[in-house]
Write an enzyme that holds these catalytic residues in place. Structure first.
Site, short mmCIF file in Angstrom:
data_model
loop_
_atom_site.label_atom_id
_atom_site.label_comp_id
_atom_site.label_asym_id
_atom_site.label_seq_id
_atom_site.Cartn_x
_atom_site.Cartn_y
_atom_site.Cartn_z
CD GLU A 122 -2.79 1.05 2.48
OE1 GLU A 122 -2.75 0.11 3.29
OE2 GLU A 122 -3.48 2.07 2.64
NE ARG A 134 2.34 -8.32 9.95
CZ ARG A 134 2.42 -7.18 9.26
NH1 ARG A 134 3.39 -6.33 9.47
NH2 ARG A 134 1.52 -6.88 8.37
CE LYS A 145 3.17 0.03 5.12
NZ LYS A 145 2.41 -0.05 3.87
#
Ligand code: ATP
Ligand code: MG
Length: 557
Positions: free
Chosen positions: A38, A263, A273
């Site tokens: 994204e 992850r 982020k």
């Protein structure tokens, strides 16, 4: 010279096993993966793991990988991120087959929503966000059906078209899938497919005021691109039934499948982020590429190489359970990568002047030195030596403890690549600080001449004062440690005040021409990178990538 860092063939993992099976059974003819960031921030080392996994998996089976921007949330997205992400993926050493944007598919994604409405599988809902939360139920209680769930197909088609036309305000209505409000999987309790957001989009401009949700847009984008293996992180495991529902109910021709892996988390490293953006916005750091940031651009500026990062990502492997990887793993790989590549030179970070009183004034000489003791092919260089030098402040102690083998009054040490010197006197300022040493040297002890009459225990490094080049050295500590974060304090109150230390010292004169990105090993101090942003014609700036040694062995961790 062959780089052995990555030569070991990449090991097996559960996703690769699935791919092998799929190819064998004919379920897929060609492996197609995608990396779907994204564009709402810069990539970090966690993304690097996902990039390596997706690209290397396709490469190994001669497949393809797309870079696809998941740009369905215009509020947080920006072209600055779109550009930085492409730069980082390329720098890591990967080239995508196609560059795609989820926003390229907005029209098709919309049409599939119309299809869902026509099939009675989606409806426009007027509940507020608050009400929707109440209706959703909990893990132990089923949800309640929305009163708008029974709207007719005609009414839904009309309202959805008017949502698109901009007749309603943000948050006034949403389009929801009609699945099962009693499902034990909360993700399936009539999830939102579209929301209204009167927001300018960095690519589609003002063409749209409704935007599809990730869970709906992602499977459709995968199917449109013919992705075969859609790899994501574990938190999407519960979303997989919705992924499959979307593909099936939207009657997509291709049937991509989703696979989840753990992850990457690294000790003492912030990996969200949102938090990284906060550090940038609050000017805690010097931008996304601050060398203390765990971003790909930050690690690059600190001095990490793509080879080291890829080797790290391979070594940690692909797993199904979340874990915390020791940061020393990453450090191990940059040391390994630079060990035989980096020029080994001398730098003095905290200078103390030394005057060799019996070395003739006005005289100087050039002394040979190896460029890399472990890699002869790197050759030798000559370094100037004269009457005045700089050494490290902590290589002298006026009243040393026993076992201190460096300089103290009356003691003799070896100067690396040069002569033995003996400390005769320490000169102090008015406050009693040692500001200069007076030493004598023994001309018979020149390095490389085989002198062995006397043994000295200490070897220290130095630079010639008259010719040394001034430089800044930046030493780093973690911005935030795991201990600090666990106390439950607000994130920004956990910042390590010592995360950056800047020292002003000197390097050998032959480094005058060093350019941004050049990497060196400084004797006893570690590996350093020439900072590409802060180095000027007047002054070099070095970032310490990692110190020299660690007893840490990742193969035993
Ligand atoms: P963050 O939570 O840090 O904001 P994200 O998952 O929201 O990350 P995306 O841009 O959506 O960021 O991620 C793109 C891809 O990278 C996704 O497939 C995601 O699963 C993967 N990814 C993100 N963080 C990690 C991580 N720490 N380890 C492995 N893969 C990751
Ligand atoms: Mg995300």
């Amino acid at each position: 010279m062959e780089n052995t860092l990555e030569s070991k063939s990449s090991s097996s993992n559960f996703i690769k096993n699935i791919v092998v099976e799929d190819l064998k059974s004919g379920h897929v003819q060609e492996v197609v993966t995608r990396f779907p960031p994204e564009p709402n921030g810069y990539l970090h080392i966690g993304h690097a793991k996902s990039i390596c996994l997706n690209f290397e998996l396709a490469d190994e089976f001669k497949g393809r990988t797309n870079l696809r921007f998941d740009d369905t949330n215009p509020l947080k997205e920006d072209t600055e991120y779109v550009e930085s992400i492409q730069e980082d993926v390329r720098w890591l050493g990967f080239e995508w087959d196609e560059l795609r944007f989820a926003s390229d598919y907005f029209e098709e994604i919309y049409n599939r929503a119309v299809l869902l409405i026509k099939k009675g599988k989606a409806y426009v809902c007027d509940l507020t966000a608050e009400e929707m939360r109440e209706y959703r139920g909990t893990l132990t209680e089923p949800g309640k059906e929305s009163p708008y769930r029974s709207r007719s197909v005609e009414e839904n088609l009309d309202l959805f078209a008017r949502m698109r036309a901009g007749e309603f305000k943000d948050g006034e209505r949403v389009l929801r899938a009609k699945i099962d409000m009693a499902s034990p999987n909360i993700t399936l309790r009539d999830p939102v497919l579209y929301r209204i957001a009167h927001t300018h989009h960095h690519r589609t401009g003002d063409a749209w005021c409704i935007y599809p949700m990730y869970d709906y847009a992602h499977p459709l984008s995968d199917a449109i691109e013919g992705i075969t293996h859609s790899i994501c992180t574990l938190e999407f495991e519960d979303h997989r039934p919705l992924y499959d529902w979307t593909i099936a109910e939207c009657e997509m021709e291709a049937t991509p499948r989703q696979y989840e892996f753990a992850r990457l988390n690294v000790t003492n490293t912030v990996m969200s982020k949102r938090k990284l953006k906060q550090l940038v916005d609050e000017a805690v750091v010097d931008g996304w590429d601050d060398p203390r940031m765990p971003t790909i651009s930050g690690l690059r500026r600190k001095g990490y190489t793509p080879e080291a990062m890829r080797a790290f990502c391979r070594e940690i492997g692909v797993s199904k359970s979340n874990s915390l990887v020791d940061e020393r793993n990453l450090e191990h790989f940059i040391r390994e990568d630079l060990k035989l590549k980096a020029l080994r030179t001398m730098a003095v970070l905290r200078p103390l002047k030394v005057v060799i009183t019996n070395y003739p004034e006005g005289q100087s000489e050039l002394l040979p030195a190896e460029n890399n003791a472990e890699n002869e092919a790197m050759g030798t260089r000559e370094i100037p030596f004269s009457r005045e030098l700089y050494i490290e402040q902590d290589d002298f102690m006026e009243n040393p403890p026993s076992k201190y083998f460096r300089l103290f009054p009356g003691n003799e040490v070896r100067l690396k690549n040069a002569y033995f010197i003996t400390c005769q006197e320490a000169i102090k300022d008015a406050d009693g600080n040692v500001i200069e040493l007076r030493c004598t040297y023994d001309p018979k002890t020149k390095s490389g001449t085989g002198f062995s009459e006397r043994k000295v225990k200490g070897t220290i490094h130095w630079v010639d004062a008259s010719q040394a080049v001034a430089a800044d050295f930046r030493l780093f500590e973690p911005l935030i440690t795991n201990e600090a974060e666990e106390e439950g304090k607000p994130f920004l109150e956990c910042i390590n005040p010592n995360s950056l230390e800047v020292l002003q010292g000197f390097v050998e004169p032959n480094m005058k021409e060093a350019a941004g990105g050049d990497k060196f090993q400084f004797f006893r101090h570690g590996y350093f990178n020439v900072d590409p942003k802060d180095t000027t014609a007047e002054k070099l700036a070095f970032n310490r990538i990692v110190s020299l040694k660690s007893s840490f062995d990742p193969s035993k961790a």
